[in-house]
Enzyme design. Structure first.
Site, mmCIF file in Angstrom:
data_model
loop_
_atom_site.group_PDB
_atom_site.id
_atom_site.type_symbol
_atom_site.label_atom_id
_atom_site.label_comp_id
_atom_site.label_asym_id
_atom_site.label_seq_id
_atom_site.Cartn_x
_atom_site.Cartn_y
_atom_site.Cartn_z
ATOM 1 C CG ASN A 130 9.160 -45.496 -48.697
ATOM 2 O OD1 ASN A 130 8.878 -44.218 -48.497
ATOM 3 N ND2 ASN A 130 9.179 -46.148 -47.865
ATOM 4 C CD GLU B 102 2.536 -41.427 -52.675
ATOM 5 O OE1 GLU B 102 2.216 -41.008 -53.691
ATOM 6 O OE2 GLU B 102 2.524 -41.119 -51.580
ATOM 7 N NE ARG C 225 3.560 -41.379 -39.098
ATOM 8 C CZ ARG C 225 4.999 -41.495 -39.730
ATOM 9 N NH1 ARG C 225 5.284 -41.878 -40.738
ATOM 10 N NH2 ARG C 225 5.953 -40.872 -39.040
ATOM 11 C CG HIS D 235 4.130 -43.507 -48.007
ATOM 12 N ND1 HIS D 235 5.267 -43.095 -48.064
ATOM 13 C CD2 HIS D 235 3.408 -43.354 -49.014
ATOM 14 C CE1 HIS D 235 5.098 -41.987 -49.219
ATOM 15 N NE2 HIS D 235 3.998 -42.046 -49.421
ATOM 16 C CG LEU D 236 7.889 -49.195 -44.815
ATOM 17 C CD1 LEU D 236 9.215 -48.512 -44.145
ATOM 18 C CD2 LEU D 236 7.965 -50.662 -44.552
ATOM 19 C CB SER D 237 3.864 -45.269 -41.381
ATOM 20 O OG SER D 237 4.102 -44.115 -42.310
ATOM 21 N NE ARG E 136 5.195 -38.212 -40.507
ATOM 22 C CZ ARG E 136 6.302 -38.115 -40.936
ATOM 23 N NH1 ARG E 136 7.095 -38.277 -41.829
ATOM 24 N NH2 ARG E 136 7.189 -37.727 -39.479
ATOM 25 N NE ARG F 82 12.673 -42.919 -39.959
ATOM 26 C CZ ARG F 82 12.190 -42.620 -41.252
ATOM 27 N NH1 ARG F 82 12.194 -43.242 -42.308
ATOM 28 N NH2 ARG F 82 11.625 -41.464 -41.313
ATOM 29 C CG HIS G 95 5.325 -36.010 -47.017
ATOM 30 N ND1 HIS G 95 3.989 -36.625 -47.214
ATOM 31 C CD2 HIS G 95 5.851 -36.558 -46.162
ATOM 32 C CE1 HIS G 95 4.236 -37.858 -46.544
ATOM 33 N NE2 HIS G 95 5.639 -37.607 -45.791
ATOM 34 C CB ALA H 64 10.584 -36.655 -45.462
ATOM 35 C CE1 TYR I 100 7.719 -44.591 -41.395
ATOM 36 C CE2 TYR I 100 9.425 -43.881 -39.652
ATOM 37 C CZ TYR I 100 8.438 -43.758 -40.642
ATOM 38 O OH TYR I 100 8.321 -42.307 -40.883
ATOM 39 C CG ASP J 196 8.264 -31.223 -62.187
ATOM 40 O OD1 ASP J 196 6.954 -31.424 -62.149
ATOM 41 O OD2 ASP J 196 8.676 -30.250 -62.161
ATOM 42 N N PRO K 196 15.095 -40.868 -48.476
ATOM 43 C CG PRO K 196 14.502 -38.802 -47.953
ATOM 44 C CD PRO K 196 14.484 -39.807 -49.056
ATOM 45 C CG ASN K 197 16.070 -40.011 -42.837
ATOM 46 O OD1 ASN K 197 17.142 -39.877 -42.371
ATOM 47 N ND2 ASN K 197 15.174 -39.198 -43.202
HETATM 48 C C1 DQA Z 1 7.447 -43.035 -45.163
HETATM 49 C C2 DQA Z 1 6.516 -41.928 -44.608
HETATM 50 C C3 DQA Z 1 7.159 -40.734 -44.729
HETATM 51 O O1 DQA Z 1 6.148 -39.674 -44.223
HETATM 52 C C4 DQA Z 1 8.432 -40.569 -43.700
HETATM 53 O O2 DQA Z 1 8.901 -39.309 -43.881
HETATM 54 C C5 DQA Z 1 9.409 -41.484 -44.284
HETATM 55 C C6 DQA Z 1 8.808 -42.923 -44.506
HETATM 56 C C7 DQA Z 1 6.877 -44.387 -44.798
HETATM 57 O O3 DQA Z 1 7.304 -45.416 -45.479
HETATM 58 O O4 DQA Z 1 6.047 -44.591 -44.175
HETATM 59 O O5 DQA Z 1 10.604 -41.464 -44.258
HETATM 60 O O6 DQA Z 1 7.650 -42.695 -46.580
#
Ligand code: DQA
Length: 147
Positions: A74, A98, A107, A100-102, A111, A18, A80, A77, A23, A87, A10-11
């Site tokens: 990725n 797994e 943070r 994540h950009l950040s 997270r 964003r 978390h 959210a 990011y 599953d 998502p997002n």
């Molecule tokens: C994220 C980190 C997550 O905590 C956040 O909700 C995202 C992006 C990252 O790529 O840093 O949507 O997965």
């Protein structure tokens, strides 16, 4: 030819606009191009997808079974919060990195917990778009060693 799925939650469709200070300025299209170019140099096939919906992500993980040799996920959210995604990864048994950009550990405390990490091969975070390249390399190395 081994094939991998890069799956974004998502997002992440809003990347580029964003919170660029967190990011980065690359769009998801930029990241897809980066991944395709890198996978090409390694001789890996690649599918790239994004969804804002938990169920669609679960369906994509199930569909990867027998079709892809590994997943870079990725989960945004959902990382978390989603035991269902965790599953799905254990059920599909497709090796998953797994990503994540950040740096999620630098943070907010909510997270810091990842349900995905329990079932992932490993976790890469904090390197921005370059993290996708690192994750592809990690998955490629794993697949090569596994034979
Ligand atoms: C994220 C980190 C997550 O905590 C956040 O909700 C995202 C992006 C990252 O790529 O840093 O949507 O997965």
């Amino acid at each position: 030819m081994a094939s991998i799925l890069i799956l974004n939650g998502p997002n992440l469709n809003l990347l580029g606009t964003r919170q660029p200070e967190i990011y980065g300025r690359e769009t998801l299209d930029d990241i897809e191009a980066l991944c395709r170019a890198h996978a090409g140099t390694l001789g890996l096939g690649l599918d790239f997808a994004q969804s804002n919906h938990e169920g669609a992500l679960i369906d994509a993980i199930h569909a990867a079974r027998g079709r892809h040799d590994g997943i870079v996920l990725n989960a945004g959210a959902y990382t978390h919060t989603s035991i269902a995604l965790m599953d799905a990864i254990s059920s599909a048994q497709v090796p998953t990195v797994e990503l994540h950009l950040s740096n999620i550990h630098a943070r907010e405390s909510f997270r810091h917990r990842s349900h995905i990490a329990r079932v992932a091969l490993g976790v890469i975070c904090g390197f921005g778009a370059q993290g996708y390249v690192l994750a592809i390399d990690a998955l490629h190395g794993h697949l090569e060693r596994r034979g």
